[in-house]
Design a protein around this motif. Sequence first.
Motif, PDB file in Angstrom:
ATOM      1  N   ILE A   1       1.016  -1.425   0.111  1.00 23.34           N
ATOM      2  CA  ILE A   1       0.189  -0.509  -0.155  1.00 23.34           C
ATOM      3  C   ILE A   1       0.688   1.203   0.097  1.00 23.34           C
ATOM      4  N   GLY A   2       0.516   1.884  -0.649  1.00 20.77           N
ATOM      5  CA  GLY A   2       1.532   2.955  -1.011  1.00 20.77           C
ATOM      6  C   GLY A   2       2.421   3.205  -2.293  1.00 20.77           C
ATOM      7  N   ASN A   3       3.174   1.818  -2.245  1.00 23.90           N
ATOM      8  CA  ASN A   3       3.683   2.370  -3.666  1.00 23.90           C
ATOM      9  C   ASN A   3       3.123   2.427  -4.712  1.00 23.90           C
ATOM     10  N   GLN A   4       4.548   3.355  -5.767  1.00 26.96           N
ATOM     11  CA  GLN A   4       4.179   4.289  -7.019  1.00 26.96           C
ATOM     12  C   GLN A   4       4.221   2.933  -8.046  1.00 26.96           C
ATOM     13  N   VAL A   5       3.606   2.214  -9.126  1.00 27.47           N
ATOM     14  CA  VAL A   5       4.117   1.388  -9.955  1.00 27.47           C
ATOM     15  C   VAL A   5       4.083   1.579 -10.795  1.00 27.47           C
ATOM     16  N   LEU A   6       2.970   2.402 -11.518  1.00 31.13           N
ATOM     17  CA  LEU A   6       2.484   3.358 -12.601  1.00 31.13           C
ATOM     18  C   LEU A   6       2.581   4.945 -12.505  1.00 31.13           C
ATOM     19  N   THR A   7       2.514   5.819 -13.477  1.00 26.63           N
ATOM     20  CA  THR A   7       2.365   6.786 -13.054  1.00 26.63           C
ATOM     21  C   THR A   7       1.165   7.417 -14.141  1.00 26.63           C
ATOM     22  N   PRO A   8       0.731   8.615 -13.463  1.00 27.02           N
ATOM     23  CA  PRO A   8      -0.514   9.088 -13.436  1.00 27.02           C
ATOM     24  C   PRO A   8      -0.929   8.563 -14.979  1.00 27.02           C
ATOM     25  N   SER A   9      -0.238   9.501 -16.277  1.00 25.42           N
ATOM     26  CA  SER A   9      -0.003   9.309 -17.954  1.00 25.42           C
ATOM     27  C   SER A   9      -0.666   8.157 -17.796  1.00 25.42           C
ATOM     28  N   GLN A  10       0.072   6.742 -17.427  1.00 23.75           N
ATOM     29  CA  GLN A  10       0.228   5.500 -18.552  1.00 23.75           C
ATOM     30  C   GLN A  10      -1.211   5.168 -17.206  1.00 23.75           C
ATOM     31  N   ILE A  11      -2.043   5.422 -16.629  1.00 28.27           N
ATOM     32  CA  ILE A  11      -3.191   5.237 -16.290  1.00 28.27           C
ATOM     33  C   ILE A  11      -3.801   5.601 -17.001  1.00 28.27           C
ATOM     34  N   ASN A  12      -4.467   6.888 -16.966  1.00 28.57           N
ATOM     35  CA  ASN A  12      -5.136   7.838 -17.912  1.00 28.57           C
ATOM     36  C   ASN A  12      -4.934   7.320 -19.793  1.00 28.57           C
ATOM     37  N   PHE A  13      -3.835   6.838 -19.774  1.00 31.71           N
ATOM     38  CA  PHE A  13      -3.890   6.136 -21.044  1.00 31.71           C
ATOM     39  C   PHE A  13      -4.830   4.283 -21.380  1.00 31.71           C
ATOM     40  N   ILE A  14      -3.985   4.100 -19.862  1.00 31.30           N
ATOM     41  CA  ILE A  14      -5.404   2.932 -20.519  1.00 31.30           C
ATOM     42  C   ILE A  14      -6.880   2.704 -20.109  1.00 31.30           C
ATOM     43  N   GLN A  15      -7.396   4.238 -18.912  1.00 31.82           N
ATOM     44  CA  GLN A  15      -8.387   4.032 -19.401  1.00 31.82           C
ATOM     45  C   GLN A  15      -8.699   4.953 -20.422  1.00 31.82           C
TER      46      GLN A  15
ATOM     47  N   VAL B   1      -8.045   4.260 -23.595  1.00 35.46           N
ATOM     48  CA  VAL B   1      -8.254   3.100 -24.593  1.00 35.46           C
ATOM     49  C   VAL B   1      -9.303   2.540 -24.111  1.00 35.46           C
ATOM     50  N   LEU B   2      -9.933   1.929 -22.637  1.00 33.18           N
ATOM     51  CA  LEU B   2     -10.553   1.164 -22.700  1.00 33.18           C
ATOM     52  C   LEU B   2     -12.005   2.118 -22.771  1.00 33.18           C
ATOM     53  N   TYR B   3     -11.755   3.242 -22.895  1.00 35.62           N
ATOM     54  CA  TYR B   3     -13.614   4.253 -22.557  1.00 35.62           C
ATOM     55  C   TYR B   3     -13.828   3.933 -24.387  1.00 35.62           C
ATOM     56  N   GLN B   4     -12.698   4.595 -25.253  1.00 33.51           N
ATOM     57  CA  GLN B   4     -12.723   4.058 -26.495  1.00 33.51           C
ATOM     58  C   GLN B   4     -13.339   3.408 -27.209  1.00 33.51           C
ATOM     59  N   LEU B   5     -13.342   1.730 -26.673  1.00 36.42           N
ATOM     60  CA  LEU B   5     -13.313   0.539 -27.296  1.00 36.42           C
ATOM     61  C   LEU B   5     -14.917   0.588 -26.857  1.00 36.42           C
ATOM     62  N   ASN B   6     -14.734   0.858 -25.753  1.00 38.69           N
ATOM     63  CA  ASN B   6     -15.926   0.626 -25.244  1.00 38.69           C
ATOM     64  C   ASN B   6     -16.862   0.846 -25.976  1.00 38.69           C
ATOM     65  N   ASN B   7     -16.698   2.230 -25.944  1.00 36.28           N
ATOM     66  CA  ASN B   7     -17.529   3.035 -26.787  1.00 36.28           C
ATOM     67  C   ASN B   7     -17.961   2.688 -28.106  1.00 36.28           C
TER      68      ASN B   7
ATOM     69  N   LEU C   1       1.498  -1.993 -24.374  1.00 34.16           N
ATOM     70  CA  LEU C   1       0.180  -2.013 -23.831  1.00 34.16           C
ATOM     71  C   LEU C   1      -0.588  -3.183 -24.966  1.00 34.16           C
ATOM     72  N   ASP C   2      -0.555  -4.431 -23.909  1.00 32.25           N
ATOM     73  CA  ASP C   2      -1.164  -5.523 -24.810  1.00 32.25           C
ATOM     74  C   ASP C   2      -2.601  -5.617 -24.801  1.00 32.25           C
ATOM     75  N   ALA C   3      -3.668  -5.125 -26.285  1.00 29.46           N
ATOM     76  CA  ALA C   3      -5.551  -5.353 -24.843  1.00 29.46           C
ATOM     77  C   ALA C   3      -5.866  -6.585 -25.556  1.00 29.46           C
ATOM     78  N   TYR C   4      -6.676  -7.171 -24.511  1.00 34.65           N
ATOM     79  CA  TYR C   4      -6.609  -8.501 -25.323  1.00 34.65           C
ATOM     80  C   TYR C   4      -8.232  -8.481 -25.504  1.00 34.65           C
TER      81      TYR C   4
END
Length: 303
Positions: free
Chosen positions: A208-222, A224-230, A247-250
């Motif tokens: 808990i508290g570890n920084q594992v990804l950057t905010p820009s990477q989280i935003n990128f994933i979200q 892509v998810l929104y665009q494809l779900n749309n 980043l590979d999306a299955y």
Amino acid sequence: MIRNRKNNKSENKPRQRQISDRADYESRRYLYHSFDVTRTRNVELRDEKVTEIQIDKNKNNFFKYWITRIIKLIIVSLLIVGFIRFSQLSNKVTVSSVNQSLNTTYATVIDNFLSKSIFNKNKLTINSTKLVQYLKNKYPDISDVKVSFGLFNQNINVKIIMSQTNIFLSTTFNAGLVDDQGRVIETNILTQKGYTIVNYPVNLKLSIGNQVLTPSQINFIQTVLYQLNNKRISINHFNILPGADELDAYIQGKPYYIKFNLNSNDSIQQSGTFLALSHYLTINNIIPSQYIDVRIDGRAYFK
């Protein structure tokens, strides 16, 4: 007719006061002079009375002046005491958050923080900014904290806003929830249902508290998810390749996956490139067997 001017010539003789033949002449004359003396004495007495009245007025003005000053001093003192009393804070902390089961825990932590300084007992001197930062550091899943005070009471109202996250990150050691800042906020997760699954095969144990990804990477994933779900394209899960910025999306029900450049700022463009190619492949009844690569700007490859 001729007059003799000499006979009519008046002689300059001293004028004599005519003495009245009245019997009360002398008494009336005495009363006249006595009246003048009495009037003079009355004027003197009146002047003395005016002086006494002025002295009495000065005494009254002096008394009224100090009475007014004392009343004003009392009013100002009451206002100061009332203001100090109004600005004081009690030990009662009211916490509101999405996870109501933790409100008591949050309240205890906040109370311990406030008790460390006497300045936290007053609305004017409390360090709200330091309190917000303290809570964010202690609980990484908190994205914002709003501190307010009761208008007619001394209660402290704390509203805790949790980070919006739906990413379940899995490493070779364990798994946990990651917030929109890329920090681990929970590790004891019993189910993956309802979360976006991201596999990150690195030798890293999440805490808990570890920084594992950057905010820009989280935003990128979200994004892509929104665009494809749309477009009604469901993502089964994501894979992040360590050290490759890939980043590979299955996609559910498809034999291929999509390659994205995770560390670029054109997530919308890459998603749009994939959607355009997907439309072309559907029209021509072409199904890639392995992958679609949209990592190069404005270009797409499939295999």
